[in-house]
Every structure is written in C-alpha cells, then in structure tokens.
Design an enzyme around this catalytic site. Sequence first.
Site, PDB file in Angstrom:
ATOM      1  N   LYS A 205      16.094  -5.634 -20.286  1.00 38.84           N
ATOM      2  CA  LYS A 205      17.342  -5.267 -19.606  1.00 38.84           C
ATOM      3  C   LYS A 205      17.541  -4.005 -20.216  1.00 38.84           C
ATOM      4  O   LYS A 205      17.015  -3.455 -20.871  1.00 38.84           O
ATOM      5  CB  LYS A 205      18.281  -6.496 -20.584  1.00 38.84           C
ATOM      6  N   ARG A 239      13.489 -15.852 -23.411  1.00 42.16           N
ATOM      7  CA  ARG A 239      13.378 -16.142 -21.856  1.00 42.16           C
ATOM      8  C   ARG A 239      12.491 -14.645 -21.607  1.00 42.16           C
ATOM      9  O   ARG A 239      13.605 -13.553 -21.849  1.00 42.16           O
ATOM     10  CB  ARG A 239      14.738 -16.057 -21.315  1.00 42.16           C
TER      11      ARG A 239
HETATM   12  C1  7PJ Z   1      19.672 -14.398 -18.808  1.00 37.39           C
HETATM   13  C2  7PJ Z   1      19.557 -15.622 -18.140  1.00 37.39           C
HETATM   14  C3  7PJ Z   1      19.894 -14.480 -20.191  1.00 37.39           C
HETATM   15  C4  7PJ Z   1      19.834 -17.147 -19.905  1.00 37.39           C
HETATM   16  C5  7PJ Z   1      19.504 -14.101 -16.886  1.00 37.39           C
HETATM   17  C6  7PJ Z   1      18.171 -10.663 -16.599  1.00 37.39           C
HETATM   18  C7  7PJ Z   1      19.391 -11.590 -15.860  1.00 37.39           C
HETATM   19  N1  7PJ Z   1      19.625 -16.828 -18.533  1.00 37.39           N
HETATM   20  N2  7PJ Z   1      19.432 -15.169 -16.813  1.00 37.39           N
HETATM   21  N3  7PJ Z   1      19.905 -16.180 -20.727  1.00 37.39           N
HETATM   22  N4  7PJ Z   1      19.422 -13.610 -18.019  1.00 37.39           N
HETATM   23  N5  7PJ Z   1      19.911 -18.718 -20.507  1.00 37.39           N
HETATM   24  O1  7PJ Z   1      17.343 -11.437 -16.527  1.00 37.39           O
HETATM   25  O2  7PJ Z   1      18.282  -9.599 -16.851  1.00 37.39           O
HETATM   26  O3  7PJ Z   1      20.039 -13.834 -21.003  1.00 37.39           O
HETATM   27  S1  7PJ Z   1      19.241 -13.159 -15.374  1.00 37.39           S
END
Ligand code: 7PJ
Length: 259
Positions: A205, A239
């Site tokens: 990010k 993640r």
């Molecule tokens: C997240 C997500 C996160 C969860 C994205 C990116 C944006 N799902 N989906 N937590 N971020 N649960 O990957 O920068 O932080 S998409």
Amino acid sequence: MGILNVTPDSFSDGGRFMDPQAALDRALELEAQGAAIIDIGGESTRPQALPVAEAEELRRVMPVLEALAGRTHAVISIDTMKPAVARAALQAGAGIINDVGASLQRPEMWELAAQSGAAYVCMHMQGTPATMQVNPVYENVVQDVVRFFEEKMARLRSCGILPEQIILDPGIGFGKTLDHNLDLLGGLAGFARFNRPLLLGVSRKSFLGKLPGGRKSGRVAAGLACTCLAVQAGVQLFRTHDVAETIEALRMTETVLGR
Ligand code: 7PJ
C-alpha cells in the site's frame, strides 16, 4: 491470505490476471508458496476507483472461482462489496466473504453470511473508495475503529451471524491518512479484546512509501516490518501479494517470540 486481483486497474497487479488461466496459475502459485487462503477480487477498491457493475464483477471472478474449484486445498475468499457476487462465489465453493464494504449498510450481505455460515471479514472503511482519501477525520482512530467493531459485532449478531464466523480488520488505507495508518498499526493490540481473529492488509500500500525518504521500491520491506509487529499484537491473518516473503518473516518472528 494471498491476493488475486482479477481487475484491469488494481494498483499493484491490475491487468495481470484478467485471463482465467493466468489467474488460476497465479492462485496455484500463491498456494504453493504457502497461502492457506486465496482472496479473489474483481473490483478495485484503491482510492478514487470507480464502482464496477455487478455483471462485470461476476464476469471477472466467476471463471476463476469455477476453474479453482476442486483444484486447491486453500480456502477461497471473495473480496467484494456486493451481496450477489458473494452469493455466487459461495455457491462456487468460496468459504470466506471478505466484505470491504462492512461499514456500508448492506443487510443483504449479512443475511447471506448468516444463512451460509461462511466466515465474514468485517473491515473498517471511512467513506467509499471513490472519496475515502479526500479528507479522512477521526477523533482517535484506534478508539473509533474499536467503537465501529463493537457496534458492527452487535449488528451482525442481530442478523444471525455467530461471533465465531467473524474476522475483524481495521482496513489499513481505507479512509485513513498516513498518521491514521501508523496509529492503527501501533494500536493493533487494542483489537484483541473482541476475541476474534484479526486480519491485516498492508501489502504494497502507498503509505508504506510515505515516511520521509521512503521509496516505492521499499514498500514490500516496509510491509513486512508491519507484519512482524502485528504478530506481536496478536494478528493471525495477513493479506499479501508476497506470500513467500511474508511466510519467511512470520516464521522467524514466531520462532523468536516462542523462545
Ligand atoms: C484490503 C482488502 C484490506 C481486507 C483490499 C489493496 C486494496 N480486504 N482488500 N483488508 N485491501 N480484508 O490491496 O490495496 O486491507 S484492496
């Protein structure tokens, strides 16, 4: 949790996995690197991203879900804000609803989680992806997110979702300034009170490159630092785009902490 974006515009891997075969190969690669969960998303939620129509999101993710069915031991998670997409994904074998829109009022999503018994990721977001980074404001971001989890857990319970189904996620970068993200990372231990697994998504990010002197190429290393700190705060789910590196960092952190 390995990330698989089936989108033309996600900031890190947008456009790479629009072809179902490429997406399937990537999912199996993430699993081979050690991912226990594959998180599949068909709508970019990066700042300023515009919403995707339901039919288009289904068209992106369903071929991948169907191709993966029976070919992986990893649990499939569907990253969506749309109940219809979550429903179709569960029918195709997904076990987790990753609801980045948990802060929006979507009772249909909660009814689906209740009826299906799937795991439900309750992620905090201030605003919507289109505008969330315009001017995020909190009194105290950690306390505000704690209050969000308290209120949401009660609401989810009233919809018939069992506490055991719920995973909590502070939503790093979702309506947060650099300072908000840093405060949340420093305050993760404050979310342990809910006795639910915590999920953290920092992977690549933009805030990771925003400390003075930071560079875009340093984002993976900076994210691994957040991951190691988060382990100490009790976070159990990560993640990430970089599964192999994350697992090495986690193994070392857990080994040292376990001595
Ligand atoms: C997240 C997500 C996160 C969860 C994205 C990116 C944006 N799902 N989906 N937590 N971020 N649960 O990957 O920068 O932080 S998409």
